[in-house]
Design a protein around this motif. Structure first.
Motif, PDB file in Angstrom:
ATOM      1  N   ALA A 227     -45.935  62.467  -4.898  1.00  0.00           N
ATOM      2  CA  ALA A 227     -45.282  61.419  -4.297  1.00  0.00           C
ATOM      3  C   ALA A 227     -46.233  60.134  -4.009  1.00  0.00           C
ATOM      4  N   VAL A 228     -47.436  60.699  -3.575  1.00  0.00           N
ATOM      5  CA  VAL A 228     -48.761  59.745  -3.492  1.00  0.00           C
ATOM      6  C   VAL A 228     -48.808  58.889  -4.380  1.00  0.00           C
ATOM      7  N   ALA A 229     -48.859  59.591  -5.610  1.00  0.00           N
ATOM      8  CA  ALA A 229     -49.410  58.907  -7.002  1.00  0.00           C
ATOM      9  C   ALA A 229     -48.369  57.795  -7.483  1.00  0.00           C
ATOM     10  N   LYS A 230     -47.193  58.041  -6.909  1.00  0.00           N
ATOM     11  CA  LYS A 230     -46.159  56.883  -7.320  1.00  0.00           C
ATOM     12  C   LYS A 230     -46.273  55.913  -6.273  1.00  0.00           C
ATOM     13  N   THR A 231     -46.851  55.827  -5.207  1.00  0.00           N
ATOM     14  CA  THR A 231     -46.872  54.802  -4.216  1.00  0.00           C
ATOM     15  C   THR A 231     -47.379  53.505  -4.987  1.00  0.00           C
ATOM     16  N   ALA A 232     -46.748  52.329  -4.821  1.00  0.00           N
ATOM     17  CA  ALA A 232     -46.662  51.049  -5.529  1.00  0.00           C
ATOM     18  C   ALA A 232     -48.300  50.319  -4.632  1.00  0.00           C
ATOM     19  N   VAL A 233     -48.967  49.847  -5.802  1.00  0.00           N
ATOM     20  CA  VAL A 233     -49.946  48.996  -5.377  1.00  0.00           C
ATOM     21  C   VAL A 233     -50.104  47.891  -5.686  1.00  0.00           C
ATOM     22  N   SER A 234     -49.914  46.714  -5.163  1.00  0.00           N
ATOM     23  CA  SER A 234     -49.983  45.206  -5.698  1.00  0.00           C
ATOM     24  C   SER A 234     -51.043  45.081  -6.182  1.00  0.00           C
ATOM     25  N   SER A 268     -57.305  54.882  -2.547  1.00  0.00           N
ATOM     26  CA  SER A 268     -56.584  56.318  -2.461  1.00  0.00           C
ATOM     27  C   SER A 268     -56.135  56.754  -1.270  1.00  0.00           C
ATOM     28  N   THR A 269     -56.892  56.502  -0.079  1.00  0.00           N
ATOM     29  CA  THR A 269     -56.724  56.873   1.247  1.00  0.00           C
ATOM     30  C   THR A 269     -55.608  56.047   1.722  1.00  0.00           C
ATOM     31  N   ALA A 270     -55.557  54.592   1.528  1.00  0.00           N
ATOM     32  CA  ALA A 270     -54.549  53.910   1.715  1.00  0.00           C
ATOM     33  C   ALA A 270     -53.147  54.228   1.349  1.00  0.00           C
ATOM     34  N   ARG A 271     -53.212  54.666  -0.161  1.00  0.00           N
ATOM     35  CA  ARG A 271     -51.938  55.179  -0.724  1.00  0.00           C
ATOM     36  C   ARG A 271     -51.248  56.436   0.224  1.00  0.00           C
ATOM     37  N   ALA A 272     -52.268  57.129   0.415  1.00  0.00           N
ATOM     38  CA  ALA A 272     -51.757  58.626   1.009  1.00  0.00           C
ATOM     39  C   ALA A 272     -51.221  58.278   2.561  1.00  0.00           C
ATOM     40  N   TRP A 273     -51.964  57.353   3.080  1.00  0.00           N
ATOM     41  CA  TRP A 273     -51.528  56.857   4.709  1.00  0.00           C
ATOM     42  C   TRP A 273     -49.988  56.240   4.384  1.00  0.00           C
ATOM     43  N   ALA A 274     -49.874  55.141   3.322  1.00  0.00           N
ATOM     44  CA  ALA A 274     -48.620  54.637   3.378  1.00  0.00           C
ATOM     45  C   ALA A 274     -47.606  55.550   3.206  1.00  0.00           C
ATOM     46  N   TRP A 275     -47.749  56.596   2.211  1.00  0.00           N
ATOM     47  CA  TRP A 275     -46.717  57.492   1.926  1.00  0.00           C
ATOM     48  C   TRP A 275     -46.469  58.280   3.161  1.00  0.00           C
ATOM     49  N   ASP A 280     -43.257  53.365   0.353  1.00  0.00           N
ATOM     50  CA  ASP A 280     -43.627  53.789  -1.183  1.00  0.00           C
ATOM     51  C   ASP A 280     -44.483  52.599  -1.576  1.00  0.00           C
ATOM     52  N   TYR A 281     -45.098  51.940  -0.613  1.00  0.00           N
ATOM     53  CA  TYR A 281     -45.718  50.712  -1.229  1.00  0.00           C
ATOM     54  C   TYR A 281     -47.187  50.566  -0.182  1.00  0.00           C
ATOM     55  N   VAL A 282     -48.305  49.899  -0.664  1.00  0.00           N
ATOM     56  CA  VAL A 282     -49.347  49.909   0.418  1.00  0.00           C
ATOM     57  C   VAL A 282     -49.231  48.427   0.900  1.00  0.00           C
ATOM     58  N   THR A 283     -49.738  48.360   2.148  1.00  0.00           N
ATOM     59  CA  THR A 283     -49.686  47.160   2.759  1.00  0.00           C
ATOM     60  C   THR A 283     -51.141  46.935   3.235  1.00  0.00           C
ATOM     61  N   PRO A 284     -51.661  45.600   3.452  1.00  0.00           N
ATOM     62  CA  PRO A 284     -52.927  45.374   3.825  1.00  0.00           C
ATOM     63  C   PRO A 284     -53.220  46.356   5.383  1.00  0.00           C
ATOM     64  N   ASP A 285     -52.327  46.461   6.110  1.00  0.00           N
ATOM     65  CA  ASP A 285     -52.721  47.384   7.406  1.00  0.00           C
ATOM     66  C   ASP A 285     -52.950  48.725   7.089  1.00  0.00           C
ATOM     67  N   ASP A 286     -52.437  49.239   5.788  1.00  0.00           N
ATOM     68  CA  ASP A 286     -52.796  50.788   5.414  1.00  0.00           C
ATOM     69  C   ASP A 286     -54.286  50.704   5.062  1.00  0.00           C
ATOM     70  N   VAL A 287     -54.716  49.539   4.441  1.00  0.00           N
ATOM     71  CA  VAL A 287     -55.910  49.497   3.983  1.00  0.00           C
ATOM     72  C   VAL A 287     -56.943  49.313   5.262  1.00  0.00           C
TER      73      VAL A 287
END
Length: 327
Positions: A227-234, A268-275, A280-287
């Motif tokens: 699921a993390v691998a499918k988390t969208a990154v703009s 990678s860590t931002a995607r995992a945290w977002a999920w 299912d998408y990464v925001t600047p706050d996740d980063v």
């Protein structure tokens, strides 16, 4: 064609719920270390490794043992000392007089969660024995590569205060750790809770008696990773990560900035945290949320900045405040 079991949304949701339950389960043994628990889960999702830094007695070892118990994973502990040899970690060939042949005896690295206790107390030769295991997830003994179990995570501890008789980790090895987590002293309220537990008979060596039970397992990790691998990154988020890392290379306080590997780690860590937080998408706050633990060990202060009281965390915090955030 039907989707693999690990790819179905229902399994991903169950995996997220199971991993969220880890915090409450580990809290039965460890008080007040939620950020460290979250960091270890993020590392497992990203197939990374963790450096735990804290003074003795803040439950770093107990934290790893509790995580392994709650995830139903195998764990082993190695006390790193000046006389520890690489074969004590990886294993070695042993002569069997009955068969007149050499057979391989696996070392403690053949586990799911390896606790490398006080890793900076062993010489570089033994420290480097972990490099292949951490990067390639295998060890090579007598020219034969041997695969390690999956999942596999190295949780290495070090004391930030006592440096006598230690061998500081070189930058190349520090860069192999996905996260550096600071394990602080507990607050007054948390410390009272720790003492009350011990007064009531809590035994840190008997987690089962404390009521700790498995709430997730390897199947949940597999579903979560898919699921993390499918988390969208703009494209804007990718650019934001790159801008943060490039800013470290231009900072006047640093002699060493974040490498492209560090930028990949932050994404990678931002995607995992977002999920983990249900998106299912990464925001600047996740980063921003993962920038300090992902980058603090990948930069190096100039001596004059260090003398002025500048820290790696303060440099990264200032960079996060100055790099434009995508809208």
């Amino acid at each position: 064609m039907s989707a693999p079991i690990s790819d179905t949304p229902g399994n991903a949701d169950r995996a997220r719920a199971s991993l969220e339950a880890l915090r409450a389960e580990i809290a039965k043994a460890v008080v007040g270390q939620d950020p460290a628990v979250t960091g270890l889960v993020v590392a497992l999702l990203c197939r990374g490794h963790v450096l735990l830094e804290g003074v003795p007695g803040v439950a770093k070892t107990l934290l790893v043992r509790a995580l392994a118990s709650a995830l139903e994973l195998d764990t082993k502990r190695v006390q790193f000392t000046p006389d520890l040899m690489p074969s004590d970690v990886t294993g070695s060939l042993v002569y069997d007089a009955r068969t007149a042949e050499f057979s391989f005896q696996p070392g403690p690295v053949f586990t799911n969660l390896l606790l490398a206790d006080e890793i900076n107390r062993t010489p570089p030769k033994t420290q480097s024995s972990l490099l292949e295991a951490m990067e390639e997830r295998q060890v090579t003994v007598d020219g034969t590569p041997r695969a390690l179990p999956d999942p596999f995570l190295v949780a290495a501890t070090q004391n930030p205060v006592e440096y006598e008789g230690t061998y500081p980790l070189p930058e190349a090895q520090l860069d192999r750790f996905l996260l550096k987590l600071n394990v602080p002293l507990p607050s007054r309220q948390d410390e009272i809770a720790v003492l009350n537990r011990h007064a009531e008979g809590f035994n840190p060596r008997d987690l089962a008696a404390a009521g700790l039970r498995p709430v997730a397992g390897p199947d949940d990790l597999e579903a979560a990773r898919a699921a993390v691998a499918k988390t969208a990154v703009s494209p804007e988020i990718t650019g934001y990560v790159v801008d943060i890392c490039r800013a470290t290379r231009e900072s006047p306080s640093l002699t060493l900035g974040v490498s492209p590997r560090g930028a990949t780690a932050l994404l990678s860590t931002a995607r995992a945290w977002a999920w983990l937080t249900g998106r299912d998408y990464v925001t600047p706050d996740d980063v921003k949320a993962l920038a300090l633990p992902t980058l603090r060990h990948r930069i190096q202060l100039r001596p004059e900045a260090e003398m002025e009281g500048v820290t790696t965390d303060s440099v990264i915090t200032a960079i996060l405040a100055n790099v434009p955030v995508p809208r």
